[in-house]
Enzyme design. Structure first.
Site, PDB file in Angstrom:
ATOM      1  N   ASP A  23       0.757  -1.321   0.066  1.00  0.00           N
ATOM      2  CA  ASP A  23      -0.028   0.064  -0.057  1.00  0.00           C
ATOM      3  C   ASP A  23       0.825   1.308  -0.055  1.00  0.00           C
ATOM      4  O   ASP A  23       1.665   1.227   1.001  1.00  0.00           O
ATOM      5  CB  ASP A  23      -0.970  -0.309   1.368  1.00  0.00           C
ATOM      6  CG  ASP A  23      -1.662   1.445   1.707  1.00  0.00           C
ATOM      7  OD1 ASP A  23      -1.648   1.845   0.556  1.00  0.00           O
ATOM      8  OD2 ASP A  23      -2.162   1.316   2.555  1.00  0.00           O
ATOM      9  N   GLU A  37       2.466   9.591   3.754  1.00  0.00           N
ATOM     10  CA  GLU A  37       1.076   9.480   4.100  1.00  0.00           C
ATOM     11  C   GLU A  37       0.569   8.850   5.180  1.00  0.00           C
ATOM     12  O   GLU A  37      -0.462   9.218   5.986  1.00  0.00           O
ATOM     13  CB  GLU A  37       0.382   8.675   2.679  1.00  0.00           C
ATOM     14  CG  GLU A  37      -1.116   9.036   2.847  1.00  0.00           C
ATOM     15  CD  GLU A  37      -1.991   8.065   3.118  1.00  0.00           C
ATOM     16  OE1 GLU A  37      -3.315   8.097   3.222  1.00  0.00           O
ATOM     17  OE2 GLU A  37      -1.444   6.964   3.620  1.00  0.00           O
ATOM     18  N   GLU A  38       1.058   7.658   5.453  1.00  0.00           N
ATOM     19  CA  GLU A  38       0.603   6.838   6.501  1.00  0.00           C
ATOM     20  C   GLU A  38       0.873   7.411   7.888  1.00  0.00           C
ATOM     21  O   GLU A  38       0.191   6.935   9.077  1.00  0.00           O
ATOM     22  CB  GLU A  38       1.170   5.206   6.577  1.00  0.00           C
ATOM     23  CG  GLU A  38       1.000   4.525   5.214  1.00  0.00           C
ATOM     24  CD  GLU A  38      -0.394   4.106   5.281  1.00  0.00           C
ATOM     25  OE1 GLU A  38      -1.283   4.478   6.136  1.00  0.00           O
ATOM     26  OE2 GLU A  38      -0.813   3.328   4.316  1.00  0.00           O
ATOM     27  N   GLU A  51      -5.485   5.758  -4.081  1.00  0.00           N
ATOM     28  CA  GLU A  51      -5.138   5.228  -2.633  1.00  0.00           C
ATOM     29  C   GLU A  51      -5.549   3.873  -2.791  1.00  0.00           C
ATOM     30  O   GLU A  51      -5.979   3.097  -3.725  1.00  0.00           O
ATOM     31  CB  GLU A  51      -6.237   5.888  -1.801  1.00  0.00           C
ATOM     32  CG  GLU A  51      -5.496   6.689  -0.528  1.00  0.00           C
ATOM     33  CD  GLU A  51      -4.479   5.853   0.141  1.00  0.00           C
ATOM     34  OE1 GLU A  51      -4.334   4.789   0.082  1.00  0.00           O
ATOM     35  OE2 GLU A  51      -3.810   6.666   0.789  1.00  0.00           O
ATOM     36  N   HIS A 100      -2.505  -2.940   5.385  1.00  0.00           N
ATOM     37  CA  HIS A 100      -1.691  -2.741   6.734  1.00  0.00           C
ATOM     38  C   HIS A 100      -1.379  -4.023   7.394  1.00  0.00           C
ATOM     39  O   HIS A 100      -1.320  -4.170   8.784  1.00  0.00           O
ATOM     40  CB  HIS A 100      -2.449  -1.765   7.612  1.00  0.00           C
ATOM     41  CG  HIS A 100      -2.498  -0.353   7.279  1.00  0.00           C
ATOM     42  ND1 HIS A 100      -2.868   0.687   7.867  1.00  0.00           N
ATOM     43  CD2 HIS A 100      -2.146   0.342   5.841  1.00  0.00           C
ATOM     44  CE1 HIS A 100      -2.655   1.968   7.237  1.00  0.00           C
ATOM     45  NE2 HIS A 100      -2.318   1.402   6.077  1.00  0.00           N
TER      46      HIS A 100
END
Length: 928
Positions: A211, A245-246, A272, A348
């Site tokens: 991701d 981003e995370e 995304e 995740h």
């Protein structure tokens, strides 16, 4: 004496004979009465049956076979279309065709770098430099292409901003030295003053690798195509590969608030991933720019969009956030938000790798984005977007075949027209047939209540008997648990109620019942319309059968059962198809999400399933009333809905027996399935569905108000993210050392849990267990918090005391700070941000990217007294958690042994199918 005795005996026998004779006569009389009643009842039933048989309007078994096939095709068709993906393509000779085959090569290489949280070597060196190399290679390969302008830039940026409550509770963030890689493509030598932004991020969650690399690979492929075809670049395109981003959307904020190109951006497309492949979903658009949404809807080759997704996501129900928020709120730029949302089991987690991204997903998304961007670059509205920014729209794709879009004002007109028509019809029916209307209303409510009771009983019994989330791996078990009993109970109660009616009034009763159903939908739609909820379109589609009621009211509806059945199914098709399709979409998205929700997921899943089931049951309300069968399938839906049932078999006891039968049979089926699959989780190398957990190995040092060290321990925090709780983790359940939470500081809302982000609201006490461990963590740079200064003052407005603190914090690149004043104090200001209103506590997050993974932060906090009483000596509690999200100090030996044990056991035991996000934390709490 003998004579008198004989006479007495004789008289006694006579009397007994008379009693016996009279009793026998009475019994024969009663038997004859019962026989006559039964014969009369049978005669009435036969006459009733003949009357039903002679009615040519009645549906026969043949028609119900058509109905069954129709809905089965609808269910399987919607499921197929929802999962349908194109075949990956190779590059074409003209270099105008998006190629997944080529894009997936760089995707695989980037994924192989492993975990890449912001600031890590994998992120800042390997991944970032590989993207830069790919951009440089593309630029060199096309250096001779006429009219191509290709600029590459890098950015290291710092700043502070607030994130309001959404995916997390609200928090304040400061970041330093986060990275961005930017490419700008245009036509001609002179830079265009108008541009479109495409965004992805190449950092990852600390324990995952893919991701959002699929989107970055997609953007690199688009850069290849536009480099070969600069004539398509009517305006410039900026490709932002952001590196944080995370960590709460940091790099996007740095770009849109500080980069020199930001002022030229007129629209953006954010790419995304909250899943691994599947059909990407357009789930946010705007704010309110119709022309921007039209570019996607008119150009996308494989459109998949829904305003339902937008409204659900923006409501905060969906646990996630994207850079869309940053570009919209801080850049004031309209955009589109597209995300891969399928296979959310791996989001995740360690399983999120390039190999598991469904083939065809990248091809589909690439073709859609390429076509949309081409359309957008030609749009005349791009030059003056503000003139077209005030329209809110309804948009959705119908079974993935085509898109529907119309203004919300037009939706209101359609909605209100339909609502008025429904209320006019039901008012006329109430005026002309009052008793029948009340009877139909009662029976309709009984049907709804029966379905509701069945669902409630099933949700309770499922959790009580088999545990929650039995459908987590096998979605069809949700249909067994909630869809089957809903349809069965609904049709059953309709059949029982209809059997009590005289055949001659069933026509009017059926049409009245149908009107009651449309009235309920109209009431729901009215609420959606009043509050401007665009998702009400789904209920508007369910009102299409109003055509049938209007036609019947004017005598234009055919009585031929075959034609009646076909036309009823046709006008029910749009509403039922979208209900089933939306349910399929929501279940495929939300079922994996239930694996990271601490609340009971059964009501949510049962509601999604029951919505479609109720649509099917209630759309058959009128057809069900005119059904007659000469046969009986015991336990079948058709048999339960037949209306040739005698009146004496349609009482309250039969209703209870049917309901109990539905529950008993369904629970038995679930029991059989549960015996085969005792755990809701499954480990499979290609498609694992694991229990989500998080483990913190924490050094904790807690100080009292006298600055004395009261706690100096090392603990293991085991956190389960789903409703089954921490006791569902095998080695936690079997270890009595694991205990529930006990907060050290009385007024600490985070209870000393070392949260990276403020997500306490997602967890319940059942989700967390703690135990002491022997392994003491040894950090090269232990966390430090220093009180630099403390200044007392008085507020000029109300004369109450305040204190301004200056702090210095030293820790890793990711530091969470918990600021907790005593109950008689409030936080009035910080150097990070000024709260709009005084706060009872605040969560601050500091992050930076440095090679040694160590940072120092200086910040100020001002607290204000809420009473006139004298100031406390140390009224402020400050906690610091320094998170080791990467590097050699990320995971202790205890963590590594635990992970090794999980991986060894989950291959053989579903109960051990666990995936864990784990890292070490250094934590300190002090009073100031």
């Amino acid at each position: 004496m003998n004579f008198s005795l004989r006479m007495n005996c004789y008289i006694s026998h006579l009397l007994n004979f008379r009693v016996i004779m009279s009793t026998g006569i009475r019994r024969r009389h009663v038997d004859e009465q019962k026989k006559n009643l039964l014969e009369k009842e049978n005669t009435e039933n036969e006459e009733r049956h003949r009357e039903l048989e002679s009615d040519v309007r009645l549906l026969r078994p043949f028609h119900w076979k058509i109905i069954g096939i129709f809905y089965l095709l609808l269910i399987f068709g919607a499921s197929f279309l929802h999962k349908c993906l194109p075949e990956p393509k190779d590059p074409n000779q003209e270099e105008t065709q998006f190629s997944e085959t080529r894009a997936v090569k760089v995707l695989q290489e980037l994924s192989d770098y492993g975990w890449k949280p912001a600031g890590s070597y994998n992120c800042e060196e390997l991944t970032r430099n590989r993207i830069l190399k790919e951009l440089s290679d593309i630029k060199k390969q096309n250096v001779d292409v006429e009219d191509l302008r290709f600029d590459i830039d890098t950015q290291y940026v710092s700043g502070c901003f607030d994130i309001p409550a959404h995916d997390t509770e609200g928090m304040n963030i400061c970041y330093r030295n986060v990275s961005n890689v930017i490419a700008r493509l245009g036509k001609g030598e002179k830079k265009d003053k108008i541009s479109v932004l495409l965004n992805c991020h190449y950092d990852s969650w600390p324990t995952t690798g893919s991701d959002d690399l699929s989107s970055c690979a997609l953007m690199l492929e688009l850069i290849r195509l536009y480099s070969k075809n600069p004539h398509q670049l009517n305006h410039d395109v900026i490709f932002l590969f952001n590196g944080a981003e995370e960590s709460s959307l940091l790099a996007a904020h740095g770009f849109i608030t500080q980069h020199s190109w930001r002022h030229e951006i007129r629209a953006f497309i954010n790419l995304e991933a909250s899943g691994s492949g599947g059909r990407e979903l357009l789930f946010q658009a705007g704010p309110a720019n119709q022309w921007l949404l039209n570019s996607y809807l008119e150009a996308a080759v494989h459109p998949h969009c829904s305003v339902i997704g937008q409204e659900v996501f923006q409501s905060g129900v969906y646990p996630g956030d994207t850079d869309f928020r940053i570009f919209r709120d801080h850049g004031r730029v309209p955009g589109l938000d597209l995300a891969f949302v399928q296979n959310g089991y791996w989001w995740h987690t360690e399983f999120d790798t390039a190999e598991r991204i469904t083939q065809g997903s990248l091809q589909r998304a690439g073709e859609n984005v390429h076509a949309t961007l081409n359309h957008l670059l030609k749009s005349p509205y791009l030059e003056k977007p503000a003139e077209y920014a005030d329209r809110k729209t309804v948009f959705f794709d119908f079974l993935g075949l085509f898109v529907v879009i119309y203004p919300l004002t037009f939706a209101h007109f359609i909605n209100l027209t339909a609502i008025i028509a429904v209320f006019a019809l039901v008012s006329h029916r109430f005026y002309t047939k009052t008793f029948l209307t009340f009877l139909a209303l009662r029976d309709y409510m009984l049907t709804i209540v029966t379905i509701a009771i069945t669902l409630k009983a099933m949700t309770f019994m499922s959790v009580f008997t088999y545990g929650a989330m039995r459908w987590y791996t096998r979605h069809w078990l949700a249909l067994v648990a909630y869809g089957l009993p809903s349809v069965w109970a609904g049709l059953s109660v309709q059949g029982l109620l209809t059997a009590r009616l005289a055949p001659k009034i069933r026509e009017d009763y059926g049409s009245t019942l149908e009107l009651i159903h449309l009235t309920l939908i109209s009431g729901i739609l009215l609420v959606f319309t009043y509050y401007d909820v665009a998702s009400g379109f789904l209920f508007a589609l369910l009102l299409i059968p109003l055509i049938k009621s209007l036609a019947s009211n004017f005598g234009a509806w055919p009585e031929c059962p075959t034609l009646n059945t076909i036309l009823t199914l046709i006008i029910s098709l749009p509403g039922c198809a979208m209900a089933i399709y939306t349910t399929e979409m929501l279940l495929s998205i939300f079922i994996p999400i239930m694996g990271r929700s601490s609340y009971n997921p059964e009501p949510v899943v049962s509601f999604f399933v029951a919505f479609s089931a109720a649509c099917i049951v209630l759309s058959l309300v009128r057809l069900n009333l005119f059904t007659v069968f000469k046969f009986d399938f015991q336990g079948g839906l058709v048999a339960k809905s037949r209306n040739s049932r005698p009146v004496n078999e349609a009482g309250f006891l039969e209703f209870v027996y049917n309901l109990l039968g539905v529950l008993l049979v369904t629970l038995t089926i679930l029991y059989v399935f549960s015996s085969f699959w005792p755990s809701p989780y499954r480990f499979d190398e290609k498609y694992p569905t694991a229990k989500r957990t998080q483990f913190f190995h924490v050094n904790q040092m807690f100080y009292d108000r006298n600055n004395q060290l009261s706690v100096n321990e090392t603990r293991f925090y085991a956190i389960s993210h789903d409703y089954r709780g921490a006791e569902d983790i095998p080695f936690v359940k079997s270890d009595p050392e694991y205990t529930g939470l006990q907060c050290h500081y009385e007024n600490n809302p985070w209870c000393e849990i070392p949260f990276l982000f403020p997500t306490k609201g997602r967890l319940n006490d059942r989700n967390i267990r703690v135990r002491a461990v022997e392994e003491r963590l040894k950090f090269k740079h232990p966390v430090k918090i220093l009180g630099i200064s403390k200044k007392h003052g008085v507020d000029m407005d109300d004369g109450k005391g305040n204190i301004e603190y200056s702090f210095s914090v030293i820790g890793t690149g990711q530091i969470s700070v918990y600021v907790i004043p005593d109950p008689t104090w409030l936080i009035s200001n910080t150097s990070v941000s000024e709260p709009k209103e005084p706060q009872e506590n605040m969560f601050l997050y500091f992050t930076c990217s440095t090679p040694k993974n160590i940072c120092e932060w200086m910040f100020k906090v001002t607290i204000k007294k809420t009473t006139q009483t004298p100031s406390d000596e140390k009224p402020l509690l400050v906690g610091i958690s320094s998170h080791h999200l990467h590097g050699p100090e990320m995971q202790s030996e205890s963590i590594k042994n635990m992970i090794s044990k999980i991986k060894e056991n989950r291959v053989h035991s579903p109960e051990w199918t666990v995936t864990a996000s784990t890292w070490n934390v250094d934590q300190v709490y002090k009073y100031f």
